[in-house]
Design a protein around this motif. Structure first.
Motif, PDB file in Angstrom:
ATOM      1  N   THR A  27       0.809  -1.221   0.000  1.00  0.00           N
ATOM      2  CA  THR A  27       0.000   0.000   0.000  1.00  0.00           C
ATOM      3  C   THR A  27       0.842   1.271   0.000  1.00  0.00           C
ATOM      4  O   THR A  27       0.290   2.370   0.039  1.00  0.00           O
ATOM      5  N   LYS A  28       2.167   1.119  -0.065  1.00  0.00           N
ATOM      6  CA  LYS A  28       2.989   2.315  -0.307  1.00  0.00           C
ATOM      7  C   LYS A  28       2.799   2.790  -1.743  1.00  0.00           C
ATOM      8  O   LYS A  28       3.065   3.950  -2.061  1.00  0.00           O
ATOM      9  N   ASN A  45      -4.979   0.658   5.311  1.00  0.00           N
ATOM     10  CA  ASN A  45      -4.004  -0.240   5.937  1.00  0.00           C
ATOM     11  C   ASN A  45      -4.572  -0.979   7.141  1.00  0.00           C
ATOM     12  O   ASN A  45      -4.384  -2.190   7.292  1.00  0.00           O
ATOM     13  N   ARG A  46      -5.248  -0.259   8.011  1.00  0.00           N
ATOM     14  CA  ARG A  46      -5.756  -0.881   9.232  1.00  0.00           C
ATOM     15  C   ARG A  46      -6.850  -1.907   8.929  1.00  0.00           C
ATOM     16  O   ARG A  46      -6.971  -2.932   9.611  1.00  0.00           O
ATOM     17  N   ARG A  90      -3.955   5.031   6.558  1.00  0.00           N
ATOM     18  CA  ARG A  90      -4.343   4.072   7.591  1.00  0.00           C
ATOM     19  C   ARG A  90      -5.773   3.581   7.417  1.00  0.00           C
ATOM     20  O   ARG A  90      -6.108   2.483   7.901  1.00  0.00           O
ATOM     21  N   ASP A  93     -10.747   1.288  10.913  1.00  0.00           N
ATOM     22  CA  ASP A  93      -9.389   1.811  11.081  1.00  0.00           C
ATOM     23  C   ASP A  93      -9.174   2.347  12.500  1.00  0.00           C
ATOM     24  O   ASP A  93      -8.162   2.963  12.784  1.00  0.00           O
ATOM     25  N   GLU A 153      -5.113  -4.969   7.680  1.00  0.00           N
ATOM     26  CA  GLU A 153      -4.563  -5.684   8.835  1.00  0.00           C
ATOM     27  C   GLU A 153      -5.637  -6.556   9.480  1.00  0.00           C
ATOM     28  O   GLU A 153      -5.394  -7.703   9.859  1.00  0.00           O
TER      29      GLU A 153
END
Length: 273
Positions: A97-98, A117-118, A114, A213, A121
């Motif tokens: 995700t960069k 991303n979160r 985030r 998130d 995760e």
């Protein structure tokens, strides 16, 4: 029931096209020609139901309706990105995700943060905890079966995932927002379609997988929903009533007229300076 060993439903065998129109999202079989019949999406049908007092209070407390809609659009974009990445992860892809997310339709690049991303995760932890076997991944559900001139399943949609977990077939819908009662009816509608298409593999349980998130210790939440066909069919009848249709004659999408792009004036008396 058939053995689940080495079972994977290829989505290409059931692919439908969806159409976003002024009167909602519609599905039709993709057969390389103009479709004969369109069915409304499950979420379009469920638009006849309110989301409850909590949603209405949030909407009323927003600085403006435009602000609320902009926020909703942003949240929907996050949800679409998370759904896309989950689909790719289950296909064996590695996600970084960069790198910007690139919309395949618009080629728009979106920088990720985030909010994505979160949630990923959380999904990764869900997968590690339950170790599901993937039976179907983002599968179109459409059944135009007719009995005595009546469509038996005059709705359509796309189920996120069908898993085998601990010997049970689980229909799982990924959610990136709050829980609403309508989510259970959405899964009920999908189960009716799935069971009609795969009668030897009926769905055992309906799960909503909630990814946020804002989690601190618990990165995901599972909500198990009841199968409520009568409630779903009641919502469908209400949608038919509001849109002037029935199981015998399903309403159809209202496609916008082609946008005019060529312009010329018929000037009397020749060109004008």
């Amino acid at each position: 029931m058939n053995s689940l060993n080495n079972l994977y439903i290829k989505n290409t065998d059931f692919y439908c096209k969806n159409y976003d129109t002024p009167n909602g999202r519609w599905y039709a079989k993709d057969e390389g020609k103009q479709p004969d019949i369109y069915f409304p999406s499950v979420t379009t049908v469920l638009g006849v139901l309110g989301k409850g007092k909590g949603f209405e209070m949030w909407l009323g407390n927003s600085p403006s309706y435009e602000h609320a809609m902009e926020y909703g659009h942003s949240a929907a974009k996050v949800g679409s990105i998370v759904h896309w990445y989950i689909m790719k992860l289950l296909q064996g892809a590695e996600i970084d995700t960069k790198e910007d997310f690139v919309d395949e339709d618009t080629e728009e690049k979106v920088k990720l943060d985030r909010k994505v991303n979160r949630r990923l995760e959380g999904f990764e932890k869900f997968f590690d905890d339950h170790k599901p076997k993937v039976i179907a991944n983002e599968i179109s559900l459409f059944n135009d079966m007719i009995h005595k001139k009546e469509y038996l399943f005059p709705w359509a949609g796309q189920a996120d995932q069908i898993y085998e977990i601990d010997g049970k077939i689980i229909m799982c819908d990924n959610k990136t927002g709050k829980s609403y009662d309508s989510h259970g009816l959405q899964l009920t509608a999908y189960k009716l379609l799935w069971d009609s298409l795969f009668p030897d593999m009926p769905i055992d349980q309906l799960w909503g997988l909630y990814l946020t998130d804002t989690w601190i210790r618990k990165p995901y939440t599972i909500k198990k929903y009841k199968f409520e066909p009568e409630m779903w069919l009641g919502a469908l009848d209400m949608w038919f009533w509001r849109n002037g249709g029935s199981k015998y004659k399903v309403p159809q999408p209202r496609f916008p007229k082609p946008e005019k792009t060529n312009f010329k004036l018929n000037i009397i008396g020749g060109n004008q300076d």
